[in-house]
Scaffold this active site. Structure first.
Site, PDB file in Angstrom:
ATOM      1  CE1 TYR A 153     -31.640 -16.649  -1.096  1.00  0.00           C
ATOM      2  CE2 TYR A 153     -32.096 -14.354  -0.192  1.00  0.00           C
ATOM      3  CZ  TYR A 153     -31.300 -15.395  -0.641  1.00  0.00           C
ATOM      4  OH  TYR A 153     -29.940 -14.864  -0.774  1.00  0.00           O
ATOM      5  CB  ALA A 154     -37.256 -14.237   3.604  1.00  0.00           C
ATOM      6  CE  LYS A 157     -29.366 -17.170   2.145  1.00  0.00           C
ATOM      7  NZ  LYS A 157     -28.071 -17.776   2.105  1.00  0.00           N
TER       8      LYS A 157
HETATM    9  N1  NAD Z   1     -26.123 -11.929  -4.610  1.00  0.00           N
HETATM   10  C1  NAD Z   1     -26.726 -11.213  -3.781  1.00  0.00           C
HETATM   11  O1  NAD Z   1     -27.422 -10.313  -4.021  1.00  0.00           O
HETATM   12  C2  NAD Z   1     -27.081 -12.014  -2.426  1.00  0.00           C
HETATM   13  C3  NAD Z   1     -27.565 -11.247  -1.384  1.00  0.00           C
HETATM   14  C4  NAD Z   1     -27.492 -11.854  -0.197  1.00  0.00           C
HETATM   15  C5  NAD Z   1     -27.259 -13.308  -0.055  1.00  0.00           C
HETATM   16  N2  NAD Z   1     -26.632 -14.039  -0.874  1.00  0.00           N
HETATM   17  C6  NAD Z   1     -26.321 -15.187  -0.554  1.00  0.00           C
HETATM   18  O2  NAD Z   1     -24.808 -15.273  -0.905  1.00  0.00           O
HETATM   19  C7  NAD Z   1     -24.450 -16.742  -1.240  1.00  0.00           C
HETATM   20  C8  NAD Z   1     -23.844 -16.786  -2.792  1.00  0.00           C
HETATM   21  O3  NAD Z   1     -24.923 -16.261  -3.547  1.00  0.00           O
HETATM   22  P1  NAD Z   1     -24.190 -15.623  -4.927  1.00  0.00           P
HETATM   23  O4  NAD Z   1     -24.903 -14.224  -5.409  1.00  0.00           O
HETATM   24  O5  NAD Z   1     -22.575 -15.760  -5.265  1.00  0.00           O
HETATM   25  O6  NAD Z   1     -24.716 -16.839  -5.792  1.00  0.00           O
HETATM   26  P2  NAD Z   1     -24.218 -17.608  -7.326  1.00  0.00           P
HETATM   27  O7  NAD Z   1     -25.501 -18.309  -7.381  1.00  0.00           O
HETATM   28  O8  NAD Z   1     -23.312 -16.829  -8.076  1.00  0.00           O
HETATM   29  O9  NAD Z   1     -23.496 -18.674  -6.437  1.00  0.00           O
HETATM   30  C9  NAD Z   1     -24.066 -19.778  -5.730  1.00  0.00           C
HETATM   31  C10 NAD Z   1     -23.117 -21.030  -5.872  1.00  0.00           C
HETATM   32  O10 NAD Z   1     -23.619 -22.183  -4.909  1.00  0.00           O
HETATM   33  C11 NAD Z   1     -23.660 -23.267  -5.680  1.00  0.00           C
HETATM   34  N3  NAD Z   1     -24.685 -24.207  -4.905  1.00  0.00           N
HETATM   35  C12 NAD Z   1     -26.069 -24.248  -5.561  1.00  0.00           C
HETATM   36  N4  NAD Z   1     -26.504 -25.285  -4.844  1.00  0.00           N
HETATM   37  C13 NAD Z   1     -25.712 -26.109  -4.136  1.00  0.00           C
HETATM   38  C14 NAD Z   1     -25.515 -27.313  -3.776  1.00  0.00           C
HETATM   39  N5  NAD Z   1     -26.699 -27.862  -3.373  1.00  0.00           N
HETATM   40  N6  NAD Z   1     -24.155 -27.728  -3.083  1.00  0.00           N
HETATM   41  C15 NAD Z   1     -23.152 -26.932  -3.224  1.00  0.00           C
HETATM   42  N7  NAD Z   1     -23.154 -25.707  -3.830  1.00  0.00           N
HETATM   43  C16 NAD Z   1     -24.449 -25.519  -4.209  1.00  0.00           C
HETATM   44  C17 NAD Z   1     -23.940 -23.015  -7.225  1.00  0.00           C
HETATM   45  O11 NAD Z   1     -23.379 -24.100  -7.956  1.00  0.00           O
HETATM   46  C18 NAD Z   1     -23.171 -21.729  -6.999  1.00  0.00           C
HETATM   47  O12 NAD Z   1     -21.823 -21.829  -7.701  1.00  0.00           O
HETATM   48  C19 NAD Z   1     -26.024 -17.324  -1.331  1.00  0.00           C
HETATM   49  O13 NAD Z   1     -26.154 -18.093  -0.136  1.00  0.00           O
HETATM   50  C20 NAD Z   1     -26.891 -16.270  -1.233  1.00  0.00           C
HETATM   51  O14 NAD Z   1     -28.205 -16.544  -0.780  1.00  0.00           O
HETATM   52  C21 NAD Z   1     -26.686 -13.311  -2.289  1.00  0.00           C
END
Ligand code: NAD
Length: 255
Positions: A153-154, A157
């Protein structure tokens, strides 16, 4: 310019829904894309029927599907695609020496990094024709600091941050600016999947939050949506290749 169209990937998730809502509120037509059709339906129910909101099932890891979806969006919503939010992401949890780690790593990098390549390639061509665009990549503080149990993951990103900087160089001359946001810990389904719930229940969460996040709380999707909307509507293209940590000051919290 006529009605501008913003593409949000992973729009049915925690951040994606808040970003879509916020972009609609400032007047964009939003193409909400996600892998999960049922979740997209729930998104529409949650945001309410809106003539400027359209949903598209799109797997970011499939370049052909992304190209077809870009064409379908242009056909049904018009050609003024000016904003792309590369938000779709998954989290892989597992010690790096674990047997299944290689397979998991591929999946994580495929969605989080290759997916953003596929979408940037397909949608930036529309922006290039307009000589205007804003691409916003949702990275993570894990891409700046690393994450125990989340090496893939890291790495995905960190790769997205370097890709953002490279695209900013390539696309800057076309008046397309590319920026990244590096969120800290935010309450969404993704966090629930990463955190070991039994271990989490045994600690005093409020105490931990206060000790590591200066503003005294975990983030919420609306925090991220606020900055995405700022970057999308930012009139100057001089904000380019910038990475914005959105972590409540967590990177200095332990001091
Ligand atoms: N929540 C956190 O603490 C956090 C922190 C840092 C970064 N992020 C990043 O923010 C973004 C959103 O995260 P979130 O917390 O809303 O997660 P989430 O799991 O609520 O949403 C992620 C969405 O991506 C969709 N998805 C997964 N694989 C896919 C694919 N192959 N094609 C299209 N859609 C796909 C899923 O169906 C889901 O709706 C991500 O990139 C995540 O890495 C989140």
């Amino acid at each position: 310019m006529k009605r501008q169209i913003a593409i949000v990937t992973g729009a049915a998730g925690g951040f994606g829904a808040a970003i879509s809502k916020s972009l609609l509120e400032v007047g964009y037509a939003v193409a909400a894309t996600d892998l999960d059709a049922a979740k997209l339906e729930r998104l529409v129910q949650r945001l309410g029927a809106h003539e400027d909101l359209k949903t598209f099932v799109m797997d970011v890891t499939d370049p052909d599907q992304v190209e077809q979806c870009a064409a379908a969006i242009a056909e049904s919503m018009g050609p003024n695609i000016t904003v792309l939010v590369n938000n779709a992401g998954i989290i892989g949890r597992g010690f790096s020496l674990a047997e299944k780690s290689v397979l998991l790593s591929r999946q994580v990098i495929d969605v989080n990094l290759t997916g953003a390549f596929n979408c940037t390639s397909a949608f930036s061509r529309h922006m290039a024709r307009l000589k205007y665009g804003r691409i916003i990549n949702i990275a993570s503080v894990a891409g700046l600091w690393g994450a125990a149990g989340g090496a893939a993951y890291a790495a995905s990103k960190a790769g997205l941050i370097k890709a953002s900087e490279s695209w900013a160089r390539e696309l800057g001359p076309l008046n397309i600016s590319v920026t990244a946001i590096a969120p800290g810990i935010c309450k969404t389904e993704m966090l629930d999947r990463f955190v070991d719930s039994e271990a989490a229940m045994s600690v005093d969460e409020a105490k931990i939050v206060k000790s590591i996040v200066p503003v005294g709380r975990w983030g919420v999707p609306e925090d991220i949506a606020e900055v995405v909307t700022f970057l999308a509507t930012c009139k100057t293209n001089y904000l380019n290749a910038t990475v914005i940590p959105m972590d409540g000051g967590m990177r200095v919290g332990t001091l």
